[in-house]
Design an enzyme around this catalytic site. Sequence first.
Site, short mmCIF file in Angstrom:
data_model
loop_
_atom_site.label_atom_id
_atom_site.label_comp_id
_atom_site.label_asym_id
_atom_site.label_seq_id
_atom_site.Cartn_x
_atom_site.Cartn_y
_atom_site.Cartn_z
N HIS A 20 0.87 -1.21 0.00
CA HIS A 20 0.00 0.00 0.00
C HIS A 20 0.89 1.24 0.00
O HIS A 20 1.50 1.57 1.02
CB HIS A 20 -0.91 0.01 1.24
CG HIS A 20 -1.88 1.15 1.26
ND1 HIS A 20 -3.24 0.95 1.42
CD2 HIS A 20 -1.73 2.48 1.14
CE1 HIS A 20 -3.87 2.13 1.40
NE2 HIS A 20 -2.95 3.08 1.24
N HIS A 22 1.50 5.41 -1.63
CA HIS A 22 1.18 6.61 -2.42
C HIS A 22 2.49 7.23 -2.88
O HIS A 22 3.32 7.61 -2.05
CB HIS A 22 0.43 7.64 -1.56
CG HIS A 22 -0.84 7.12 -0.98
ND1 HIS A 22 -2.07 7.27 -1.59
CD2 HIS A 22 -1.08 6.41 0.15
CE1 HIS A 22 -3.01 6.69 -0.86
NE2 HIS A 22 -2.43 6.16 0.20
N LYS A 106 -9.30 -0.12 -5.96
CA LYS A 106 -9.37 0.50 -4.64
C LYS A 106 -10.74 1.16 -4.44
O LYS A 106 -11.19 1.94 -5.27
CB LYS A 106 -8.26 1.56 -4.52
CG LYS A 106 -8.19 2.29 -3.20
CD LYS A 106 -7.65 1.42 -2.08
CE LYS A 106 -7.80 2.07 -0.71
NZ LYS A 106 -6.75 3.03 -0.41
N HIS A 143 -10.58 1.24 1.63
CA HIS A 143 -10.38 2.25 2.67
C HIS A 143 -11.61 2.14 3.56
O HIS A 143 -12.69 2.57 3.19
CB HIS A 143 -10.25 3.66 2.07
CG HIS A 143 -9.99 4.69 3.12
ND1 HIS A 143 -8.77 5.33 3.25
CD2 HIS A 143 -10.77 5.17 4.12
CE1 HIS A 143 -8.81 6.16 4.29
NE2 HIS A 143 -10.02 6.09 4.82
N HIS A 181 -4.69 -0.46 5.85
CA HIS A 181 -4.21 0.34 6.99
C HIS A 181 -5.15 0.30 8.20
O HIS A 181 -5.72 1.30 8.61
CB HIS A 181 -3.94 1.79 6.58
CG HIS A 181 -4.95 2.43 5.65
ND1 HIS A 181 -6.30 2.41 5.90
CD2 HIS A 181 -4.79 3.10 4.49
CE1 HIS A 181 -6.91 3.05 4.92
NE2 HIS A 181 -6.03 3.46 4.05
N ASP A 254 1.37 2.59 3.59
CA ASP A 254 0.53 3.78 3.43
C ASP A 254 1.36 5.06 3.51
O ASP A 254 0.90 6.09 4.01
CB ASP A 254 -0.61 3.82 4.45
CG ASP A 254 -1.67 4.85 4.08
OD1 ASP A 254 -1.76 5.23 2.89
OD2 ASP A 254 -2.40 5.30 5.00
C1 NCD Z 1 -3.61 9.14 2.04
C2 NCD Z 1 -3.19 10.18 1.00
O1 NCD Z 1 -2.78 11.28 1.40
O2 NCD Z 1 -3.25 9.89 -0.18
N1 NCD Z 1 -3.62 9.76 3.34
C3 NCD Z 1 -3.52 9.13 4.53
O3 NCD Z 1 -3.62 9.81 5.56
N2 NCD Z 1 -3.31 7.85 4.63
C4 NCD Z 1 -4.92 8.54 1.65
C5 NCD Z 1 -5.33 7.35 2.46
O4 NCD Z 1 -4.73 6.29 2.36
O5 NCD Z 1 -6.27 7.50 3.25
ZN ZN Z 2 -3.34 5.07 1.62
#
Ligand code: NCD
Ligand code: ZN
Length: 357
Positions: A20, A22, A106, A143, A181, A254
């Site tokens: 996971h 970003h 997702k 999520h 998460h 995450d």
């Molecule tokens: C994530 C993001 O900023 O893309 N933020 C987070 O707090 N984890 C999005 C997500 O996974 O909820």
């Molecule tokens: Zn995330």
Amino acid sequence: MINLNSSPVQLSLRQPDDWHLHLRDDHLLKVTVPHSARIFRRAVIMPNLSPPITSIEAARNYRQRILNQVPTQLSFTPLMTAYLTDSLPPEVLEQGYSDGVFFAAKLYPANATTNSSLGVSDISLIDSLLETMEKINMPLLVHGEVTDPGVDVFDREAVFIERYLQPMLKRFSNLRVVLEHITTKNAVEFVETSGFNLAATITPHHLHINRNAMFLGGFRSDFYCLPIAKREDHRLALRDAATSGKPCFFLGTDSAPHVRSQKENACGCAGIFNAPFALESYAEVFDEEGKIDRLEAFASEYGPLFYGLPPNTNTIKLRRNEHVIPRNYSFKDHDLKPESFVPFHAGETLKWFAEAE
Ligand code: NCD
Ligand code: ZN
């Protein structure tokens, strides 16, 4: 292996994957990709860009932009995900999955988190997507938070499980689902007792911090993420789950970077940038729990097992070697103005250091 205080000083681990992640886009990829590729061999890339990844072509192009930033001496495979919306045609998922472009899809409840306004407004509207995914065996990544403003922000995960996840799993009992998460003992209990094809990722930050971290001596946006960190008893349940040796719990960082000006803002963004030392952060927890021997399965084996992929065959080295985490990573934004990301554990000393073998 030499022993120091009964804990090894060096470990060789099968190379881990991040289930996971970003990475953001454009000029930010230059900053984010090398951190993850330093240690992780594969990563499931979240699709919540602006606009989100809702087509095969967008996923293919995004994958290429990520690959362009992988340092030449490293191998890193981005596993792309599709962003579910109320109106995404099931054929797009089917085609993207069979083409090997989409690895999973997702589900963001609309407005639950960063760039989720185009997410699913009502789960009952995506029956045909879920039916298709169940039929083709495509994993659904969730999520798991309700967006109902009447529900306390700290209860949103627990309520989501009861209100939406459990009924969904009953209706689509062959669907492979990852509750992403997780942050509560409710989620831990639900996942470990679920008879369905359900697993969960656990982040390093939810193993380290509880909700007090956000308010220590003032408001600390660096510890604000979604789902929000909960009370101490939930953190302890997550630590037990991660180190339990149960295959339904595996690594997903995450890591969610936001530039400093977006974190320190009247409406600061949710997300913690843990990619630079994520494995080290997990190692700290497993070591503190006396379970360092279970780190490899959590980080490198249970994810591939769930997803039906071969585990990586090469190894990395984890050494006991104290090091201080940088206070920030600076770079130039689109307009060449200085910006930075503050990493998780900024300025702290971590005991373990990971590197390629
Ligand atoms: C994530 C993001 O900023 O893309 N933020 C987070 O707090 N984890 C999005 C997500 O996974 O909820
Ligand atoms: Zn995330």
